[in-house]
Design a protein around this motif. Structure first.
Motif, PDB file in Angstrom:
ATOM      1  N   UNK A  30      -1.540   8.398   8.280  1.00  0.00           N
ATOM      2  CA  UNK A  30      -1.416   7.861   6.922  1.00  0.00           C
ATOM      3  C   UNK A  30      -2.748   7.927   6.200  1.00  0.00           C
ATOM      4  N   UNK A  31      -3.822   7.604   6.898  1.00  0.00           N
ATOM      5  CA  UNK A  31      -5.158   7.725   6.297  1.00  0.00           C
ATOM      6  C   UNK A  31      -5.473   9.173   5.937  1.00  0.00           C
ATOM      7  N   UNK A  76       1.617  19.538  10.124  1.00  0.00           N
ATOM      8  CA  UNK A  76       2.368  20.421   9.235  1.00  0.00           C
ATOM      9  C   UNK A  76       3.269  19.621   8.301  1.00  0.00           C
ATOM     10  N   UNK A  77       3.939  18.601   8.852  1.00  0.00           N
ATOM     11  CA  UNK A  77       4.774  17.750   8.000  1.00  0.00           C
ATOM     12  C   UNK A  77       3.922  16.991   6.989  1.00  0.00           C
ATOM     13  N   UNK A  78       2.717  16.592   7.405  1.00  0.00           N
ATOM     14  CA  UNK A  78       1.835  15.866   6.496  1.00  0.00           C
ATOM     15  C   UNK A  78       1.457  16.726   5.290  1.00  0.00           C
ATOM     16  N   UNK A  79       1.345  18.044   5.491  1.00  0.00           N
ATOM     17  CA  UNK A  79       1.100  18.931   4.356  1.00  0.00           C
ATOM     18  C   UNK A  79       2.214  18.827   3.322  1.00  0.00           C
ATOM     19  N   UNK A  80       3.444  18.693   3.793  1.00  0.00           N
ATOM     20  CA  UNK A  80       4.575  18.528   2.873  1.00  0.00           C
ATOM     21  C   UNK A  80       4.419  17.230   2.087  1.00  0.00           C
ATOM     22  N   UNK A  81       4.051  16.150   2.781  1.00  0.00           N
ATOM     23  CA  UNK A  81       3.865  14.859   2.113  1.00  0.00           C
ATOM     24  C   UNK A  81       2.745  14.946   1.081  1.00  0.00           C
ATOM     25  N   UNK A  82       1.640  15.569   1.457  1.00  0.00           N
ATOM     26  CA  UNK A  82       0.467  15.636   0.579  1.00  0.00           C
ATOM     27  C   UNK A  82       0.773  16.416  -0.695  1.00  0.00           C
ATOM     28  N   UNK A 123       3.053   3.658  -2.149  1.00  0.00           N
ATOM     29  CA  UNK A 123       4.079   3.925  -1.145  1.00  0.00           C
ATOM     30  C   UNK A 123       3.467   4.251   0.218  1.00  0.00           C
ATOM     31  N   UNK A 124       2.161   4.531   0.252  1.00  0.00           N
ATOM     32  CA  UNK A 124       1.452   4.756   1.513  1.00  0.00           C
ATOM     33  C   UNK A 124       0.510   3.603   1.851  1.00  0.00           C
ATOM     34  N   UNK A 125      -0.226   3.085   0.853  1.00  0.00           N
ATOM     35  CA  UNK A 125      -1.216   2.051   1.152  1.00  0.00           C
ATOM     36  C   UNK A 125      -0.567   0.729   1.554  1.00  0.00           C
ATOM     37  N   UNK A 126       0.495   0.329   0.866  1.00  0.00           N
ATOM     38  CA  UNK A 126       1.100  -0.972   1.175  1.00  0.00           C
ATOM     39  C   UNK A 126       1.792  -0.989   2.538  1.00  0.00           C
ATOM     40  N   UNK A 127       2.600   0.041   2.904  1.00  0.00           N
ATOM     41  CA  UNK A 127       3.124   0.050   4.271  1.00  0.00           C
ATOM     42  C   UNK A 127       2.029   0.086   5.332  1.00  0.00           C
ATOM     43  N   UNK A 128       0.914   0.763   5.040  1.00  0.00           N
ATOM     44  CA  UNK A 128      -0.198   0.786   5.991  1.00  0.00           C
ATOM     45  C   UNK A 128      -0.743  -0.620   6.198  1.00  0.00           C
TER      46      UNK A 128
END
Length: 281
Positions: free
Chosen positions: A134-135, A21-27, A151-156
């Motif tokens: 993250x994926x 559910x939180x990931x929906x907010x991020x997306x 902001x997602x790929x580099x921390x991954x």
């Protein structure tokens, strides 16, 4: 990390649904936040007056209907239950709510169960699950907008190297080589395609995503990742264009297929790699 079997699985499912559910907010919000940031940076470069839009981040404003912008009640925000209870429609305007929301929540729960089955109640499981989430976010954003945010790929990527440094130091060298080869392989394909056709076949975010997968999986897994992702992209792309003629020639994001291949290798990579190496030898 110790749990009784009676509490472990309900907690895992609940955690997965809530994080989905939180990931929906991020997306849905992260791309808007980035667009606003880029707009402000562009205006600053052009010496234009700074804009002051309403506050918008992952916490504010409250969750609302994307159509009428009516804030959702707390029980309509419950993972899966809220969407199913309203039959995928807003309680205020009766407008349709995207099926993305329950699907991402469900995926968060399925990934949580899968990681728990494979790793058990272990700290490594939390790292792997965070990588899977993250994926998932990257796949959904790229599918919607053809965007793989740094902001997602580099921390991954850095998290993959740190994971091996903490838990599998003997594998760290393979992870570093995997990150380098992951980036350079798609970077080379990009430039060969551009020199041959004058067109861009993929974005730089794809290079960074494959580098991140190389950091998590090691360089030996990269051929399988590319085989899985390219094969799935070709099959689904041809099927989609055959069923939707007007979509022919439309660019198709590659990130979701890289993410799917990454999940396969993160969750069943040892078995897949063993089969691959036995065939190759």
């Amino acid at each position: 990390m110790q749990f009784s079997s009676f509490t472990f699985w309900p907690l895992i499912v609940l955690l997965g649904l809530c994080l989905g559910s939180f990931l929906n907010v991020v997306i849905t919000r992260l791309p808007v936040m980035l667009m606003r940031q880029w707009r402000q940076e562009a205006r600053a470069q052009l010496a234009l007056e700074e804009e002051t839009p309403p506050r918008f981040n992952l916490a504010q404003p409250r969750s609302m209907c994307p159509r009428c912008e009516t804030p959702l009640r707390w029980h309509d925000n419950l993972p899966l239950i809220g969407w199913l209870k309203r039959h995928g429609r807003c309680a205020h305007c009766n407008g349709r709510i995207s099926v993305q929301y329950p699907l991402i929540e469900l995926a968060g729960g399925v990934l949580a169960i899968s990681v728990a089955l494979l790793y058990g109640p272990d700290w490594q499981a939390l790292w792997v699950y965070a990588a899977c989430l993250t994926l998932l976010a990257l796949a959904a954003i790229d599918w919607r907008l053809q965007l793989l945010p740094d902001i997602l790929t580099l921390p991954l990527l850095w998290a993959g190297l740190l994971y091996h440094w903490l838990f599998q130091p003997a594998f760290l060298g393979d992870a570093v080589i995997g990150a380098v080869l992951g980036y350079m392989s798609l970077w080379s394909v990009y430039w060969l395609f551009k020199l041959a056709t004058g067109k861009e076949g993929m974005g730089f975010g794809d290079f960074k995503l494959l580098a991140a997968l190389g950091a998590w999986l090691g360089w030996l897994a990269l051929p399988l990742v590319l085989l899985f992702s390219a094969g799935l992209a070709a099959i689904l792309g041809l099927a989609y264009q055959a069923s939707t003629p007007q979509a022919r020639g439309t660019p198709m994001p590659f990130g979701p297929f890289l993410a799917l291949a990454g999940w396969i290798m993160l969750l069943a990579g040892d078995e897949a790699l063993a089969v691959y190496l036995s065939i190759a030898s």
